[in-house]
Design a protein around this motif. Sequence first.
Motif, mmCIF file in Angstrom:
data_model
loop_
_atom_site.group_PDB
_atom_site.id
_atom_site.type_symbol
_atom_site.label_atom_id
_atom_site.label_comp_id
_atom_site.label_asym_id
_atom_site.label_seq_id
_atom_site.Cartn_x
_atom_site.Cartn_y
_atom_site.Cartn_z
ATOM 1 N N UNK A 184 15.217 -2.614 1.040
ATOM 2 C CA UNK A 184 14.791 -2.197 2.239
ATOM 3 C C UNK A 184 14.459 -3.548 3.225
ATOM 4 N N UNK A 185 15.121 -3.909 4.244
ATOM 5 C CA UNK A 185 15.057 -5.004 4.917
ATOM 6 C C UNK A 185 14.172 -4.871 6.105
ATOM 7 N N UNK A 186 12.855 -5.487 5.990
ATOM 8 C CA UNK A 186 12.067 -5.446 7.017
ATOM 9 C C UNK A 186 11.876 -6.635 8.003
ATOM 10 N N UNK A 187 12.831 -7.485 7.628
ATOM 11 C CA UNK A 187 12.763 -8.875 8.381
ATOM 12 C C UNK A 187 11.943 -9.798 7.698
ATOM 13 N N UNK A 188 10.490 -10.057 7.715
ATOM 14 C CA UNK A 188 9.844 -10.846 6.903
ATOM 15 C C UNK A 188 9.879 -10.432 5.666
ATOM 16 N N UNK A 189 9.776 -9.237 5.470
ATOM 17 C CA UNK A 189 9.737 -8.627 4.047
ATOM 18 C C UNK A 189 10.764 -7.742 3.492
ATOM 19 N N UNK A 190 11.291 -8.107 2.393
ATOM 20 C CA UNK A 190 12.263 -7.441 1.893
ATOM 21 C C UNK A 190 11.876 -6.728 0.481
ATOM 22 N N UNK A 191 11.980 -5.327 0.426
ATOM 23 C CA UNK A 191 11.548 -4.534 -0.358
ATOM 24 C C UNK A 191 12.578 -4.150 -1.469
ATOM 25 N N UNK A 222 0.776 -1.280 0.023
ATOM 26 C CA UNK A 222 0.037 0.012 -0.026
ATOM 27 C C UNK A 222 0.920 1.224 0.060
ATOM 28 N N UNK A 223 1.913 1.265 0.714
ATOM 29 C CA UNK A 223 2.731 2.322 0.741
ATOM 30 C C UNK A 223 3.377 2.627 -0.600
ATOM 31 N N UNK A 224 3.986 1.644 -1.278
ATOM 32 C CA UNK A 224 4.369 1.774 -2.588
ATOM 33 C C UNK A 224 3.430 2.286 -3.385
ATOM 34 N N UNK A 225 2.187 1.707 -3.403
ATOM 35 C CA UNK A 225 0.978 2.225 -4.327
ATOM 36 C C UNK A 225 0.581 3.629 -4.268
ATOM 37 N N UNK A 226 0.751 4.037 -2.926
ATOM 38 C CA UNK A 226 0.379 5.597 -2.532
ATOM 39 C C UNK A 226 1.461 6.452 -3.134
ATOM 40 N N UNK A 227 2.441 5.876 -3.532
ATOM 41 C CA UNK A 227 3.542 6.698 -4.314
ATOM 42 C C UNK A 227 3.584 6.449 -5.633
ATOM 43 N N UNK A 228 2.689 5.748 -6.177
ATOM 44 C CA UNK A 228 2.630 5.432 -7.587
ATOM 45 C C UNK A 228 3.960 4.656 -8.284
ATOM 46 N N UNK A 229 4.272 3.770 -7.405
ATOM 47 C CA UNK A 229 5.254 2.869 -7.781
ATOM 48 C C UNK A 229 4.830 1.769 -9.230
ATOM 49 N N UNK A 230 5.502 1.806 -10.023
ATOM 50 C CA UNK A 230 5.073 0.955 -11.046
ATOM 51 C C UNK A 230 5.137 -0.620 -10.905
ATOM 52 N N UNK A 231 4.140 -1.329 -11.292
ATOM 53 C CA UNK A 231 4.226 -2.561 -11.545
ATOM 54 C C UNK A 231 4.727 -3.305 -10.073
ATOM 55 N N UNK A 232 3.973 -3.027 -9.150
ATOM 56 C CA UNK A 232 4.278 -3.718 -7.785
ATOM 57 C C UNK A 232 3.835 -5.397 -7.563
ATOM 58 N N UNK A 233 5.034 -5.839 -7.382
ATOM 59 C CA UNK A 233 4.785 -7.438 -7.474
ATOM 60 C C UNK A 233 5.255 -7.753 -5.993
ATOM 61 N N UNK A 234 4.641 -8.816 -5.368
ATOM 62 C CA UNK A 234 4.832 -9.374 -4.260
ATOM 63 C C UNK A 234 4.932 -11.000 -4.537
ATOM 64 N N UNK A 235 6.249 -11.445 -3.930
ATOM 65 C CA UNK A 235 6.640 -12.919 -4.336
ATOM 66 C C UNK A 235 6.585 -13.662 -2.946
ATOM 67 N N UNK A 236 6.096 -14.853 -2.723
ATOM 68 C CA UNK A 236 6.006 -15.446 -1.549
ATOM 69 C C UNK A 236 7.040 -16.216 -1.701
ATOM 70 N N UNK A 237 7.897 -16.287 -0.566
ATOM 71 C CA UNK A 237 9.195 -16.933 -0.235
ATOM 72 C C UNK A 237 9.149 -17.862 0.624
ATOM 73 N N UNK A 238 8.100 -18.141 1.224
ATOM 74 C CA UNK A 238 8.055 -19.089 2.255
ATOM 75 C C UNK A 238 8.525 -20.435 2.235
ATOM 76 N N UNK A 239 8.294 -20.815 1.083
ATOM 77 C CA UNK A 239 8.683 -22.491 0.929
ATOM 78 C C UNK A 239 9.939 -22.339 0.252
ATOM 79 N N UNK A 240 10.682 -21.344 -0.308
ATOM 80 C CA UNK A 240 11.855 -21.818 -1.192
ATOM 81 C C UNK A 240 12.934 -20.935 -0.572
#
Length: 115
Positions: free
Chosen positions: A82-89, A14-32
């Motif tokens: 940006x390393x936020x622990x569970x999420x890396x941006x 949501x923070x990225x989208x608020x600043x009009x970031x292009x093509x926001x993609x989230x990848x689930x890395x939990x299993x890999x």
Amino acid sequence: MTINGDQLLKITVEAAEDKKAGNVVALNLKEISLVADYFVICHGNSDTQVTAIANEIRKQADLAGVRVRGIEGMDSARWVLIDLGDVVVHVFHREERDYYNIERLWSDAKVVEFA
């Protein structure tokens, strides 16, 4: 208040989208990967926009009580990590995103869909 990785993912997207970031993609890395639960990848069209996106993500994480573990690349604003622990941006400048194409490197990760 402690938030989980899924909540943090939502905040960062949501923070990225608020600043009009292009093509926001989230990848689930939990299993890999042990690196993080999620990668968020997006881009800005200028150094100024890349910086604004990164600053907004950092600000919203701070408001949620999440400690930023590390931030790299703000000096050049071409690829900010940006390393936020569970999420890396990863906030790229458009040309660097096309060049590095890290979505391809993590192609076995599932893309997270948002409603």
